[in-house]
Enzyme design. Structure first.
Site, PDB file in Angstrom:
ATOM      1  N   ARG A  97      29.933   1.675 -62.498  1.00 45.18           N
ATOM      2  CA  ARG A  97      29.386   1.693 -63.858  1.00 45.18           C
ATOM      3  C   ARG A  97      29.148   0.267 -64.355  1.00 45.18           C
ATOM      4  NH1 ARG A  97      32.155   5.963 -67.824  1.00 45.18           N
ATOM      5  NH2 ARG A  97      30.138   5.617 -68.827  1.00 45.18           N
ATOM      6  N   HIS A 150      36.751   3.208 -77.703  1.00 48.52           N
ATOM      7  CA  HIS A 150      37.103   3.694 -76.364  1.00 48.52           C
ATOM      8  C   HIS A 150      37.143   2.577 -75.331  1.00 48.52           C
ATOM      9  CE1 HIS A 150      35.754   8.059 -77.473  1.00 48.52           C
ATOM     10  NE2 HIS A 150      36.937   7.735 -77.959  1.00 48.52           N
ATOM     11  N   CYS A 177      47.231  -9.974 -63.313  1.00 46.69           N
ATOM     12  CA  CYS A 177      47.143 -10.823 -64.499  1.00 46.69           C
ATOM     13  C   CYS A 177      47.852 -12.150 -64.245  1.00 46.69           C
ATOM     14  CB  CYS A 177      47.775 -10.120 -65.704  1.00 46.69           C
ATOM     15  SG  CYS A 177      49.583 -10.089 -65.651  1.00 46.69           S
ATOM     16  N   ASN A 243      20.550  12.740 -84.286  1.00 49.24           N
ATOM     17  CA  ASN A 243      20.881  13.195 -82.938  1.00 49.24           C
ATOM     18  C   ASN A 243      19.663  13.780 -82.247  1.00 49.24           C
ATOM     19  OD1 ASN A 243      23.224  12.935 -81.485  1.00 49.24           O
ATOM     20  ND2 ASN A 243      24.269  14.689 -82.409  1.00 49.24           N
ATOM     21  N   LEU A 244      19.768  13.901 -80.932  1.00 47.60           N
ATOM     22  CA  LEU A 244      18.708  14.568 -80.189  1.00 47.60           C
ATOM     23  C   LEU A 244      18.701  16.056 -80.520  1.00 47.60           C
ATOM     24  CD1 LEU A 244      16.472  14.164 -78.083  1.00 47.60           C
ATOM     25  CD2 LEU A 244      18.173  14.675 -76.310  1.00 47.60           C
ATOM     26  N   ALA A 261      16.836   8.957 -80.228  1.00 47.50           N
ATOM     27  CA  ALA A 261      17.511   7.965 -81.069  1.00 47.50           C
ATOM     28  C   ALA A 261      16.605   6.798 -81.429  1.00 47.50           C
ATOM     29  CB  ALA A 261      18.766   7.456 -80.357  1.00 47.50           C
TER      30      ALA A 261
END
Length: 285
Positions: A97, A150, A177, A243-244, A261
């Site tokens: 991603r 998120h 880390c 919204n769609l 959008a």
């Protein structure tokens, strides 16, 4: 005689400096007063964005009709339990991603730019953009006052100290880390199912003060975000869904506009500018 002249010279200099300071203070006071009066006439706006706003930019929503994310069960790639069972699989999922997000073809669309213009006009004290998205398209469009409830795909987190770091490359189970005495393996800075979203106190505080709440590209099936419209209505805010298609909580919204959008958001923001600039206008119309 010389002492007297010197004293008068110092006195004139002191009076001149004092006069300049008074003039500067007066100008500063009127400038701030004007700014405050202007801001007092602006509505306080909270915007919530979901996956629908980034879909036209080429960002996949990943969740298919059968509930799978890129052929993976949500429980396997988006929960703390899934991460503990197979951290390598989870890292691979988010690495893919992250690479996709940084492709040159992935750019903000008109909806992102419209919200950036709205923020610039209203100022940060009157505007909060809350996004469920983990991409950086709002930032690329110019938005500043953003809360990623998120998490963010281009950041990683130390689970021990909670420190967050920028991260654009792949993340592996061997990346640790440097902030702890006993280094911990870094994890994606993503809020998984079962974890507390980021910035909830700030969000609820903004909702309690909002004059206008706008939800864009949201499904209405993920809480607590799906409940924001109800919180906004409790304190008297006008609520708008862009919204769609209708969301699962569309009945909570007083005003609704449906379509891509890039079209409905841009059109609504222009309408909002006209309403704000008309002192007789009603935002609820």
């Amino acid at each position: 005689m010389m002492k007297l002249k010197l004293r008068h010279r110092r006195l004139r200099k002191f009076r001149k400096i004092k006069s300049l300071r008074r003039q500067h203070s007066r100008c500063r006071y009127f400038h701030l007063t004007h700014k405050t009066e202007h801001e007092m006439n602006l509505p306080k706006v909270v915007v919530l964005t979901g996956a629908g706003i980034s879909a036209e930019s080429g960002i996949k929503t990943f969740r298919s009709e059968d509930g799978l994310w890129e052929e993976h069960r949500v429980e396997d790639v988006a929960t703390p339990e899934g991460y503990h069972r197979n951290p390598k699989l989870v890292q691979q999922f988010y690495n893919e991603r992250r690479r996709q997000l940084q492709q040159p073809s992935i750019q903000p669309n008109e909806a992102h730019y419209a919200l950036a213009k709205l923020e610039q006009y209203l100022g940060k004290d009157n505007f909060l953009l809350v996004t469920q998205n983990i991409d950086n398209l709002h930032e690329k469009a110019g938005s500043k006052h953003i809360l990623h409830m998120h998490g963010e795909l281009l950041k990683v987190r130390c689970p021990q100290s909670g420190q967050v770091f920028e991260w654009k490359g792949d993340l592996s189970t061997t990346d640790y880390c440097h902030c702890c005495q006993f280094p911990s393996p870094l994890r994606p800075h993503i809020v998984w199912f079962g974890e507390m979203p980021i910035g909830m106190d700030e969000i609820y505080h903004a909702l309690a003060q909002a004059d206008l709440f706008i939800a864009i590209g949201t499904s209405g099936n993920v809480y607590p975000a799906a409940g924001f419209v109800h919180e906004a209505r409790l304190t008297g805010a006008h609520t708008v869904e862009l919204n769609l298609e209708p969301s699962l909580v569309e009945s909570e919204f007083e005003e609704k506009h449906y379509g891509p959008a890039s079209q409905v958001v841009d059109a609504y923001v222009h309408k909002l500018f006209d309403l704000i600039n008309d002192p007789k206008a009603d935002l609820t119309q």
